[in-house]
Write an enzyme that holds these catalytic residues in place. Structure first.
Site, PDB file in Angstrom:
ATOM      1  N   SER A  45       9.899   5.386  -2.720  1.00  0.00           N
ATOM      2  CA  SER A  45       9.646   4.470  -1.621  1.00  0.00           C
ATOM      3  C   SER A  45       8.676   5.117  -0.650  1.00  0.00           C
ATOM      4  O   SER A  45       8.719   6.337  -0.432  1.00  0.00           O
ATOM      5  CB  SER A  45      10.946   4.128  -0.891  1.00  0.00           C
ATOM      6  N   HIS A 105       4.650   2.175  -7.740  1.00  0.00           N
ATOM      7  CA  HIS A 105       3.654   1.098  -7.774  1.00  0.00           C
ATOM      8  C   HIS A 105       2.822   1.159  -9.057  1.00  0.00           C
ATOM      9  O   HIS A 105       2.514   0.123  -9.666  1.00  0.00           O
ATOM     10  CB  HIS A 105       2.706   1.215  -6.580  1.00  0.00           C
ATOM     11  N   GLY A 136       9.192  -4.652  -8.284  1.00  0.00           N
ATOM     12  CA  GLY A 136      10.169  -3.630  -8.627  1.00  0.00           C
ATOM     13  C   GLY A 136      11.577  -4.076  -8.282  1.00  0.00           C
ATOM     14  O   GLY A 136      11.797  -4.791  -7.303  1.00  0.00           O
ATOM     15  N   GLY A 193       0.798  -1.214   0.000  1.00  0.00           N
ATOM     16  CA  GLY A 193       0.000   0.000   0.000  1.00  0.00           C
ATOM     17  C   GLY A 193       0.830   1.263   0.000  1.00  0.00           C
ATOM     18  O   GLY A 193       2.001   1.261  -0.366  1.00  0.00           O
ATOM     19  N   ASN A 194       0.167   2.377   0.397  1.00  0.00           N
ATOM     20  CA  ASN A 194       0.764   3.704   0.287  1.00  0.00           C
ATOM     21  C   ASN A 194       1.264   3.896  -1.148  1.00  0.00           C
ATOM     22  O   ASN A 194       2.417   4.199  -1.406  1.00  0.00           O
ATOM     23  CB  ASN A 194       1.880   3.907   1.300  1.00  0.00           C
ATOM     24  N   GLN A 251      15.014  -8.813  -2.629  1.00  0.00           N
ATOM     25  CA  GLN A 251      13.680  -9.394  -2.501  1.00  0.00           C
ATOM     26  C   GLN A 251      13.266 -10.087  -3.786  1.00  0.00           C
ATOM     27  O   GLN A 251      12.717 -11.203  -3.760  1.00  0.00           O
ATOM     28  CB  GLN A 251      12.666  -8.304  -2.154  1.00  0.00           C
ATOM     29  N   ASP A 256      13.894  -3.269  -4.706  1.00  0.00           N
ATOM     30  CA  ASP A 256      14.142  -4.330  -3.733  1.00  0.00           C
ATOM     31  C   ASP A 256      14.801  -5.496  -4.468  1.00  0.00           C
ATOM     32  O   ASP A 256      14.206  -6.551  -4.659  1.00  0.00           O
ATOM     33  CB  ASP A 256      12.831  -4.755  -3.074  1.00  0.00           C
ATOM     34  N   HIS A 285       2.386   4.824  -4.717  1.00  0.00           N
ATOM     35  CA  HIS A 285       3.023   5.969  -5.363  1.00  0.00           C
ATOM     36  C   HIS A 285       3.284   5.623  -6.825  1.00  0.00           C
ATOM     37  O   HIS A 285       2.883   4.551  -7.307  1.00  0.00           O
ATOM     38  CB  HIS A 285       4.307   6.372  -4.633  1.00  0.00           C
TER      39      HIS A 285
END
Length: 289
Positions: free
Chosen positions: A187, A37, A149, A31-32, A155, A152, A34
């Site tokens: 981020s 995303h 993305g 979420g959040n 990840q 990361d 930007h």
């Protein structure tokens, strides 16, 4: 845009698309939302007829309770942004949906080699929690592809390893890091920066770019370059946890590796910033003398 927090409803919504033979893409997020995303959503749309976005702040991948508690949660704004970008379905599970038997799990997904260095040294348990929840999401949605993305970088490497080793039938797509005009990687944690810290933040990527230029020669003195930029960033006001060269598989680079990446994690005030810069080795060129 459809929206649900229920796993059974999610499966029912997906059933019709699959019955019609439509390709489904998943974009997992916390979420959040930007622009970074939203670029992932664009990439997913280019790959599939239907795009599912998940928003879930996963408690098992946070090594500090205070970080989990203060992580920005902006679901209404997220839904509006994702609908405007053309996402088809927003999945917003609560903790009970993804962890129905509580957080004392009887089984985890425990990644190995790619999860051990770098972030694994400073955030114990982080990748176990991340790999577990991503596997849960992939099992629930069963997408044809999932988009992550490259900011990361480690990840993404862990997710690819999990998918490969567990034989999950999904294509993992990595999208290059989306940056602000001054080079700072987008981020959600950037909003923790004060104005003075935000003005300093571009130095992190500038250091990565310089290190990539200096480390592109086959015989470049990588430990010395790492030490120089670590000291320079610390002197500038960062608190560097690591600044390291690795090959594309996150092992220490060897001369035969044609691709390298330099990765860093550094604190700037209350924000822990991570970033990386992949680059190619300049074959046939030694270190300038």
């Amino acid at each position: 845009m459809l929206q649900t927090s229920d796993a059974a409803t999610l499966r029912a919504m997906l059933h019709g698309w699959r019955a019609a033979g439509e390709r489904v893409a998943l974009v997992p997020t916390m979420g959040n939302i930007h622009q970074g995303h939203l670029r992932l959503v664009d990439a997913a749309r280019a790959q599939a007829a239907r795009v599912v976005v998940s928003v879930f702040v996963n408690p098992t991948q946070f090594d500090r309770p205070d970080d989990f508690d203060r992580y920005p949660r902006t679901l209404d704004a997220d839904a509006q942004a994702l609908a405007g970008r053309g996402a088809d379905l927003l999945f917003t599970p609560d903790v009970e949906t993804l962890y129905p038997h509580g957080l004392d799990l009887a089984a985890y997904v425990e990644p190995t080699h790619s999860a051990q260095p770098l972030e694994g040294e400073f955030r114990p348990g982080h990748f176990r929690g991340m790999a577990t929840v991503v596997t849960k999401l992939l099992n629930l949605v069963q997408p044809d592809c999932a988009v992550f993305g490259e900011k990361d970088y480690q990840q993404l490497a862990v997710v690819r390893a999990v998918v490969r080793e567990l034989l999950l039938p999904v294509e993992i797509i990595g999208l290059p890091t989306v940056r602000e005009a001054d080079g700072v990687a987008m981020s959600s944690r950037n909003q923790y920066l004060t104005p003075a810290e935000r003005a300093l933040a571009p130095r992190l990527y500038q250091a990565l770019q310089a290190a990539a230029r200096e480390g592109a020669a086959v015989d470049a003195p990588l430990p010395a370059i790492e030490a120089y930029h670590t000291a320079a960033l610390n002197d500038a006001g960062f608190r560097v946890e690591y600044f390291r060269f690795r090959n594309a598989q996150l092992a220490p680079p060897a001369p035969a590796d044609g691709r390298r990446v330099v990765l860093t994690a550094a604190w700037l005030g209350k924000a822990r910033l991570i970033d990386n810069h992949p680059f190619d080795v300049a074959r046939g060129q030694g270190t300038p003398g």
